[in-house]
Enzyme design. Structure first.
Site, mmCIF file in Angstrom:
data_model
loop_
_atom_site.group_PDB
_atom_site.id
_atom_site.type_symbol
_atom_site.label_atom_id
_atom_site.label_comp_id
_atom_site.label_asym_id
_atom_site.label_seq_id
_atom_site.Cartn_x
_atom_site.Cartn_y
_atom_site.Cartn_z
ATOM 1 N N ASP A 130 0.844 -1.185 0.000
ATOM 2 C CA ASP A 130 0.000 0.000 0.000
ATOM 3 C C ASP A 130 0.885 1.242 0.000
ATOM 4 O O ASP A 130 1.732 1.411 0.888
ATOM 5 C CB ASP A 130 -0.919 0.007 1.221
ATOM 6 N N TYR A 132 1.207 5.670 -0.627
ATOM 7 C CA TYR A 132 0.671 6.866 0.046
ATOM 8 C C TYR A 132 0.836 8.053 -0.898
ATOM 9 O O TYR A 132 1.370 9.090 -0.533
ATOM 10 C CB TYR A 132 1.461 7.071 1.351
ATOM 11 N N HIS A 137 -4.548 13.898 0.484
ATOM 12 C CA HIS A 137 -4.828 13.098 1.682
ATOM 13 C C HIS A 137 -3.677 13.220 2.671
ATOM 14 O O HIS A 137 -3.907 13.405 3.881
ATOM 15 C CB HIS A 137 -5.036 11.636 1.297
ATOM 16 N N ARG A 146 0.097 17.322 12.629
ATOM 17 C CA ARG A 146 1.260 18.231 12.580
ATOM 18 C C ARG A 146 0.832 19.510 11.838
ATOM 19 O O ARG A 146 1.246 19.726 10.685
ATOM 20 C CB ARG A 146 2.433 17.583 11.851
ATOM 21 N N GLU A 202 -10.856 3.789 3.148
ATOM 22 C CA GLU A 202 -9.894 4.576 2.376
ATOM 23 C C GLU A 202 -10.106 4.301 0.892
ATOM 24 O O GLU A 202 -10.071 3.147 0.457
ATOM 25 C CB GLU A 202 -8.448 4.263 2.783
ATOM 26 N N GLU A 204 -9.066 4.063 -2.744
ATOM 27 C CA GLU A 204 -7.791 3.884 -3.440
ATOM 28 C C GLU A 204 -7.988 3.248 -4.811
ATOM 29 O O GLU A 204 -8.997 2.599 -5.089
ATOM 30 C CB GLU A 204 -6.851 2.994 -2.612
ATOM 31 N N ASP A 236 -8.910 0.249 1.559
ATOM 32 C CA ASP A 236 -7.959 -0.145 2.601
ATOM 33 C C ASP A 236 -8.564 0.212 3.957
ATOM 34 O O ASP A 236 -8.223 1.217 4.565
ATOM 35 C CB ASP A 236 -6.624 0.570 2.372
ATOM 36 N N ARG A 240 -8.715 3.411 12.985
ATOM 37 C CA ARG A 240 -7.914 4.603 13.293
ATOM 38 C C ARG A 240 -7.426 4.627 14.740
ATOM 39 O O ARG A 240 -6.307 5.113 15.003
ATOM 40 C CB ARG A 240 -8.744 5.865 13.022
ATOM 41 N N GLN A 243 -4.626 2.143 15.049
ATOM 42 C CA GLN A 243 -3.474 2.669 14.329
ATOM 43 C C GLN A 243 -2.754 3.751 15.128
ATOM 44 O O GLN A 243 -1.512 3.799 15.161
ATOM 45 C CB GLN A 243 -3.916 3.235 12.979
ATOM 46 N N LYS A 256 -4.622 -2.288 9.861
ATOM 47 C CA LYS A 256 -4.884 -2.388 8.419
ATOM 48 C C LYS A 256 -5.038 -3.831 7.950
ATOM 49 O O LYS A 256 -5.619 -4.074 6.890
ATOM 50 C CB LYS A 256 -3.715 -1.767 7.636
ATOM 51 N N THR A 260 -8.830 -6.015 3.384
ATOM 52 C CA THR A 260 -8.728 -5.044 2.295
ATOM 53 C C THR A 260 -9.669 -5.518 1.199
ATOM 54 O O THR A 260 -9.619 -6.689 0.811
ATOM 55 C CB THR A 260 -7.291 -4.956 1.749
ATOM 56 N N GLU A 377 -10.683 12.436 7.370
ATOM 57 C CA GLU A 377 -10.594 13.785 6.814
ATOM 58 C C GLU A 377 -11.942 14.510 6.844
ATOM 59 O O GLU A 377 -12.023 15.685 7.199
ATOM 60 C CB GLU A 377 -10.105 13.714 5.369
#
Length: 430
Positions: A130, A132, A137, A146, A202, A204, A236, A240, A243, A256, A260, A377
Site C-alpha cells: 500500500d 501513500y 490526503h 502536525r 480509504e 484507493e 484499505d 484509526r 493505528q 490495516k 482489504t 478527513e
C-alpha cells in the site's frame, strides 16, 4: 493499439452500459451455478465464459494461449504473459462481441447473467503493498497531527509505502468484521483491549502487477508501464484508534491487516488508454524526481483521469428505502506519483515483483470538502460529524454501514467505462 472500428456490441445491454460497454472488456474470475471457478469477461449485464469460448475453438494464437493459461481460477499466468497476450485477447474479443460478429449464435449460449454469478479474486496475491501517493490526503491527515508541518521532508522525494497483508484481501461483497485491538483512550496512560471505535474506509486505486522481475534486477522507469496488467478499486479499511497507538515507530500493522476489499474486475491498461493524461506538474519549489523515477513519456502520459466515488448505505437507510448517500467525489489525478514510478521505486533495490502482486495507491482525496477519501478527513478526526439525509450522523463507521466505491472514466469522443463496484458491509466484532 488503435481504437476499434466496431463500437457497438450484439450484446444489447453493453451498448451505453455505465461500466462495461464493448470498449472496456474487463477480465475476472467468476463462478456460476456449478461453483467452478472460470475465466470470464464482463460485457454489459453479462459475463462471457472464456473457457467455454476456448472449448468452442474460437481462439487461436496468443489469444488462445492467454485463455489456456488462465484456467484454474487465477490470472497470474495470464498476467505474466504481458501486454502482447492482453492485446491479442482484447482484439479477438472485440471481433467476437462486436456488432455483426459471425459468431453471435455460437456465443449467445456462453453468456451468463452477471447477477446470477459470484465474483472471486482475479489472482493469487503473493504480496500486497500500500502506497501513500495521494498528496491531498497526506496533507489533510498531516494537518490533523502536525498543523505546522503536514508533509514530512521525504514525501516529495520517495513514493512512501508499506507492506500489507495479502492473505486478507477479499473481493467486493465480503463482509467486514469490526476488528479488536489495543487502543489508548483519551487521558489514559495505559492501553485497553476491545472493538475498534473509529473504523474508517480509504478510497484507493488498485494496481495489478503483470510480468515480474528477477531478484536483484530493478525495473527501469521507462519499462515500468509494461509490468502493469490492470487496475481495480481498493478499500484499505482502517482502524484509526488501533493505528494511533501502534503505528509509532514502524507504521500500520493490525489496524490495516484485518481486511482489504477490491473490485473483482481487472480493467486493463489497454481499456484505459483513452483516459491517460499528463502527470500534474509539480508546484514551484517542489524537487524533481530523482533520475531513476523520471521518464519523459511517463510524465507526458503516465497519469489517468478516473473519477472516484464513495457512497454510504446505513441500516436505517435500507429500512427507509433511501438510496446510498455520496460522501466523496475525487479523481486519480491527485496522485503525486505515477503507477510506473511506483513499480520502478518498489523494485529499485532489487525487490522481486511477481505476477498477481497488488499495489494500493493510497487514499486519493481532493483538496476541497466533498473530495476527501476517508472519514478521518471528512469529520476532521471525528470532531465534525457528517449529517446524513436519513437524520443520522457519522463520525466513523457503525455496524451495519456499507461502503460502496465506484469509478468512471470519461473523455470526448470515446465511450465512458467503469470499474464495477467495491462493496463492504461492517459487521459487529466477535
Amino acid at each position: 493499439m488503435n481504437q476499434p472500428a466496431i463500437t457497438r456490441s450484439w450484446v444489447e445491454s453493453a451498448n451505453g452500459h455505465g461500466d462495461f460497454p464493448l470498449q472496456n472488456l474487463p477480465l475476472g474470475i467468476f463462478s456460476h451455478k456449478d461453483q467452478v471457478l472460470r475465466f470470464g469477461v464482463a460485457i454489459g449485464d453479462s459475463i462471457l465464459d472464456l473457457e467455454a469460448v476456448l472449448a468452442a475453438g474460437l481462439f487461436d494464437g496468443l489469444a488462445r494461449q492467454a485463455v489456456e493459461v488462465a484456467r484454474g481460477g487465477a490470472l497470474n499466468a495470464f498476467f505474466e504473459l504481458g501486454r502482447a497476450a492482453r492485446v491479442a485477447l482484447r482484439e479477438r474479443l472485440l471481433e467476437l462481441l462486436g456488432a455483426g460478429s459471425a459468431h453471435q449464435a455460437a456465443l449467445q449460449p456462453l453468456l451468463r447473467n452477471a447477477a446470477d454469478c459470484q465474483m472471486h479474486l482475479p489472482a493469487r496475491i503473493s504480496d500486497y503493498t500500500d502506497f501513500y501517493v495521494g498528496i491531498e490526503h497526506a496533507k489533510n491527515v498531516g494537518r490533523l497531527f502536525r498543523p505546522d508541518n503536514p508533509l514530512l521532508p521525504n514525501y516529495k522525494y520517495v513514493p512512501i509505502g508499506y507492506h500489507g497483508r495479502a492473505s486478507t484481501v477479499r473481493p467486493s461483497g465480503a463482509d467486514v468484521r469490526r476488528p479488536k485491538g489495543q487502543t489508548l483512550p483519551a487521558g489514559q496512560t495505559e492501553p485497553s483491549f476491545g472493538p475498534c471505535a473509529r473504523l474508517d474506509y480509504e478510497l484507493e486505486l488498485g494496481i495489478w502487477i503483470g510480468q515480474g522481475n528477477a531478484l536483484g534486477e530493478p525495473v527501469p522507469i521507462a519499462e515500468a508501464g509494461e509490468h502493469i496488467a490492470g487496475f481495480c478499486l481498493l478499500n484499505d479499511w482502517s482502524a484509526r484508534d488501533i493505528q494511533a497507538w501502534e503505528y509509532q515507530p514502524l507504521g500500520p500493522f493490525l489496524s490495516k491487516s484485518f481486511i482489504t476489499s477490491v473490485s473483482p474486475w481487472v480493467v486493463t491498461a489497454e481499456a484505459l488508454a483513452p483516459f491517460r493524461c499528463a502527470q500534474a506538474p509539480r508546484p514551484e519549489g517542489d524537487p524533481q524526481p530523482l533520475s531513476y523515477l523520471l521518464d519523459t513519456r511517463d510524465q507526458a502520459a503516465g497519469a489517468f483521469d478516473i473519477e472516484l466515488e464513495v457512497l454510504l448505505l446505513t441500516e436505517q437507510m435500507r429500512e427507509q428505502n433511501l438510496p446510498a448517500e455520496r460522501l466523496t467525489l475525487s479523481n486519480t489525478q491527485t496522485m503525486y506519483w505515477t503507477v510506473a514510478q511506483l513499480v520502478a521505486h518498489h523494485s529499485v533495490n532489487g525487490c522481486q515483483l511477481q505476477a498477481g502482486d497488488l499495489f494500493g495507491s493510497g487514499t486519493l482525496s481532493g483538496a476541497k470538502p466533498g473530495q476527501f477519501g476517508s472519514l478521518l478527513e471528512i469529520t476532521n478526526g471525528g470532531k465534525e460529524p457528517v449529517q446524513l439525509a436519513s437524520g443520522e450522523v457519522r463520525r466513523f463507521l457503525e455496524d451495519g454501514d456499507e461502503i460502496i466505491l465506484r469509478a468512471r472514466c470519461r473523455a470526448d469522443g470515446v465511450a465512458s467505462i467503469g470499474f464495477g463496484e467495491c462493496r463492504g458491509k461492517v459487521l459487529a466484532a466477535h
